[in-house]
Design a protein around this motif. Structure first.
Motif, PDB file in Angstrom:
ATOM      1  N   THR A 101       0.959  -1.377  -0.116  1.00 52.23           N
ATOM      2  CA  THR A 101      -0.204  -0.125  -0.106  1.00 52.23           C
ATOM      3  C   THR A 101       0.934   1.138   0.027  1.00 52.23           C
ATOM      4  O   THR A 101       0.333   2.459  -0.238  1.00 52.23           O
ATOM      5  CB  THR A 101      -0.959   0.089   1.311  1.00 52.23           C
ATOM      6  N   LEU A 102       1.984   1.048   0.466  1.00 53.52           N
ATOM      7  CA  LEU A 102       3.167   2.093   0.415  1.00 53.52           C
ATOM      8  C   LEU A 102       4.421   1.529   0.485  1.00 53.52           C
ATOM      9  O   LEU A 102       4.668   0.851   1.119  1.00 53.52           O
ATOM     10  CB  LEU A 102       2.988   3.330   1.764  1.00 53.52           C
ATOM     11  N   ASN A 103       5.363   2.522  -0.367  1.00 52.57           N
ATOM     12  CA  ASN A 103       6.768   2.207  -0.519  1.00 52.57           C
ATOM     13  C   ASN A 103       7.361   3.689  -0.160  1.00 52.57           C
ATOM     14  O   ASN A 103       7.282   4.253  -1.021  1.00 52.57           O
ATOM     15  CB  ASN A 103       7.164   1.634  -1.525  1.00 52.57           C
ATOM     16  N   ASP A 104       7.914   4.012   1.033  1.00 53.75           N
ATOM     17  CA  ASP A 104       8.697   5.296   1.419  1.00 53.75           C
ATOM     18  C   ASP A 104       9.978   4.813   1.569  1.00 53.75           C
ATOM     19  O   ASP A 104      10.418   4.539   2.777  1.00 53.75           O
ATOM     20  CB  ASP A 104       7.868   5.809   2.637  1.00 53.75           C
ATOM     21  N   ASN A 105      10.581   5.235   0.425  1.00 55.02           N
ATOM     22  CA  ASN A 105      12.079   4.773   0.453  1.00 55.02           C
ATOM     23  C   ASN A 105      12.545   3.677   0.940  1.00 55.02           C
ATOM     24  O   ASN A 105      13.265   3.367   1.819  1.00 55.02           O
ATOM     25  CB  ASN A 105      12.928   5.975   1.281  1.00 55.02           C
ATOM     26  N   GLY A 106      12.038   2.483   0.490  1.00 60.06           N
ATOM     27  CA  GLY A 106      12.328   1.074   0.877  1.00 60.06           C
ATOM     28  C   GLY A 106      11.511   0.531   2.019  1.00 60.06           C
ATOM     29  O   GLY A 106      11.673  -0.352   2.524  1.00 60.06           O
ATOM     30  N   GLY A 131      22.432 -11.357  -2.181  1.00 60.11           N
ATOM     31  CA  GLY A 131      22.952 -10.645  -3.229  1.00 60.11           C
ATOM     32  C   GLY A 131      21.808  -9.816  -4.323  1.00 60.11           C
ATOM     33  O   GLY A 131      22.034  -8.961  -4.740  1.00 60.11           O
ATOM     34  N   TYR A 132      20.649 -10.307  -4.271  1.00 60.66           N
ATOM     35  CA  TYR A 132      19.615  -9.768  -4.641  1.00 60.66           C
ATOM     36  C   TYR A 132      18.903  -8.499  -3.830  1.00 60.66           C
ATOM     37  O   TYR A 132      18.749  -8.593  -2.595  1.00 60.66           O
ATOM     38  CB  TYR A 132      18.403 -10.787  -5.090  1.00 60.66           C
ATOM     39  N   SER A 133      18.671  -7.559  -4.462  1.00 61.94           N
ATOM     40  CA  SER A 133      17.843  -6.383  -3.705  1.00 61.94           C
ATOM     41  C   SER A 133      16.819  -5.790  -4.499  1.00 61.94           C
ATOM     42  O   SER A 133      16.710  -6.012  -5.811  1.00 61.94           O
ATOM     43  CB  SER A 133      18.797  -5.391  -3.445  1.00 61.94           C
ATOM     44  N   CYS A 134      15.695  -5.664  -3.996  1.00 57.62           N
ATOM     45  CA  CYS A 134      14.547  -4.917  -4.785  1.00 57.62           C
ATOM     46  C   CYS A 134      13.673  -3.883  -3.686  1.00 57.62           C
ATOM     47  O   CYS A 134      13.873  -4.084  -2.586  1.00 57.62           O
ATOM     48  CB  CYS A 134      13.564  -6.047  -5.061  1.00 57.62           C
ATOM     49  N   SER A 135      13.054  -3.069  -4.195  1.00 56.23           N
ATOM     50  CA  SER A 135      12.205  -2.020  -3.647  1.00 56.23           C
ATOM     51  C   SER A 135      10.745  -2.334  -4.435  1.00 56.23           C
ATOM     52  O   SER A 135      10.643  -1.916  -5.510  1.00 56.23           O
ATOM     53  CB  SER A 135      12.818  -0.853  -3.842  1.00 56.23           C
ATOM     54  N   VAL A 136      10.071  -3.284  -3.831  1.00 59.57           N
ATOM     55  CA  VAL A 136       8.545  -3.608  -4.340  1.00 59.57           C
ATOM     56  C   VAL A 136       7.710  -1.950  -4.587  1.00 59.57           C
ATOM     57  O   VAL A 136       7.601  -1.506  -3.677  1.00 59.57           O
ATOM     58  CB  VAL A 136       8.016  -4.520  -3.466  1.00 59.57           C
ATOM     59  N   PRO A 137       7.340  -1.870  -5.685  1.00 60.34           N
ATOM     60  CA  PRO A 137       6.376  -0.824  -6.181  1.00 60.34           C
ATOM     61  C   PRO A 137       5.188  -0.852  -5.286  1.00 60.34           C
ATOM     62  O   PRO A 137       4.775  -1.852  -5.019  1.00 60.34           O
ATOM     63  CB  PRO A 137       6.381  -0.743  -7.472  1.00 60.34           C
ATOM     64  N   THR A 138       4.515   0.213  -4.997  1.00 56.08           N
ATOM     65  CA  THR A 138       3.311   0.287  -4.575  1.00 56.08           C
ATOM     66  C   THR A 138       2.130  -0.280  -5.651  1.00 56.08           C
ATOM     67  O   THR A 138       2.571  -0.348  -6.523  1.00 56.08           O
ATOM     68  CB  THR A 138       2.828   1.594  -4.198  1.00 56.08           C
ATOM     69  N   GLY A 139       1.471  -1.129  -5.146  1.00 52.22           N
ATOM     70  CA  GLY A 139       0.595  -2.033  -5.637  1.00 52.22           C
ATOM     71  C   GLY A 139       1.017  -3.422  -6.133  1.00 52.22           C
ATOM     72  O   GLY A 139       0.394  -4.096  -6.641  1.00 52.22           O
ATOM     73  N   GLY A 140       2.417  -3.744  -5.875  1.00 51.95           N
ATOM     74  CA  GLY A 140       3.057  -4.887  -6.005  1.00 51.95           C
ATOM     75  C   GLY A 140       2.378  -5.979  -4.766  1.00 51.95           C
ATOM     76  O   GLY A 140       1.976  -5.658  -3.927  1.00 51.95           O
ATOM     77  N   GLU A 141       2.406  -7.112  -5.417  1.00 55.35           N
ATOM     78  CA  GLU A 141       2.067  -8.203  -4.666  1.00 55.35           C
ATOM     79  C   GLU A 141       2.781  -8.852  -3.778  1.00 55.35           C
ATOM     80  O   GLU A 141       4.156  -9.395  -4.525  1.00 55.35           O
ATOM     81  CB  GLU A 141       1.267  -9.463  -5.592  1.00 55.35           C
ATOM     82  N   LEU A 142       2.856  -9.262  -2.584  1.00 54.52           N
ATOM     83  CA  LEU A 142       3.838  -9.849  -1.764  1.00 54.52           C
ATOM     84  C   LEU A 142       3.325 -11.196  -0.906  1.00 54.52           C
ATOM     85  O   LEU A 142       2.058 -11.029  -0.901  1.00 54.52           O
ATOM     86  CB  LEU A 142       4.193  -8.845  -0.463  1.00 54.52           C
ATOM     87  N   LEU A 143       3.930 -12.101  -0.770  1.00 54.68           N
ATOM     88  CA  LEU A 143       3.734 -13.249  -0.126  1.00 54.68           C
ATOM     89  C   LEU A 143       4.411 -13.083   1.191  1.00 54.68           C
ATOM     90  O   LEU A 143       5.361 -12.897   1.563  1.00 54.68           O
ATOM     91  CB  LEU A 143       4.212 -14.461  -0.723  1.00 54.68           C
TER      92      LEU A 143
END
Length: 116
Positions: free
Chosen positions: A22-27, A47-59
């Motif tokens: 619902t919100l991604n504020d600087n990670g 080694g992988y990094s991501c910043s999931v965008p608002t609206g993205g689906e998480l488990l």
């Protein structure tokens, strides 16, 4: 009596659930799971990094009393079995293909390291 109530409580709430960011504020990821959840930790291979965008689906699941993400919904648009594709929300991508070639934003480097 207490044990039976705890068993019923845990059975009514799945251990793992899909949710939407619902919100991604600087990670700092926020979502609604069993309530508003903030600062959700996201786990991925080393080694992988991501910043999931608002609206993205998480488990999501619980770990040590806090919500953690096991990952995000993948898009398997143009990869085949055994291949790996890393894509940003802006469209940049790296595609590791089964023939040994690498495609970076459309630029193909064959298995000998020659740009095609």
């Amino acid at each position: 009596m207490w044990i039976s109530k705890q068993t019923i409580k845990s059975e009514s709430e799945p251990a793992v659930q899909n949710t939407t960011v619902t919100l991604n504020d600087n990670g700092e990821i926020e979502t609604v799971f069993t309530g508003a959840e903030r600062s959700i930790k996201i786990f991925a291979p080393y080694g992988y990094s991501c910043s999931v965008p608002t609206g993205g689906e998480l488990l999501l699941t619980r770990s040590s009393g806090e919500q953690v993400s096991l990952g995000t919904q993948m898009q398997n648009e143009d990869i085949i079995e055994g291949e790996i594709k890393i894509t940003s929300s802006g469209g940049a991508y790296i595609h590791l293909k089964n023939d040994g070639s690498v495609c970076i934003n459309g630029l193909v480097i064959n298995s000998e390291g020659v740009i095609e």
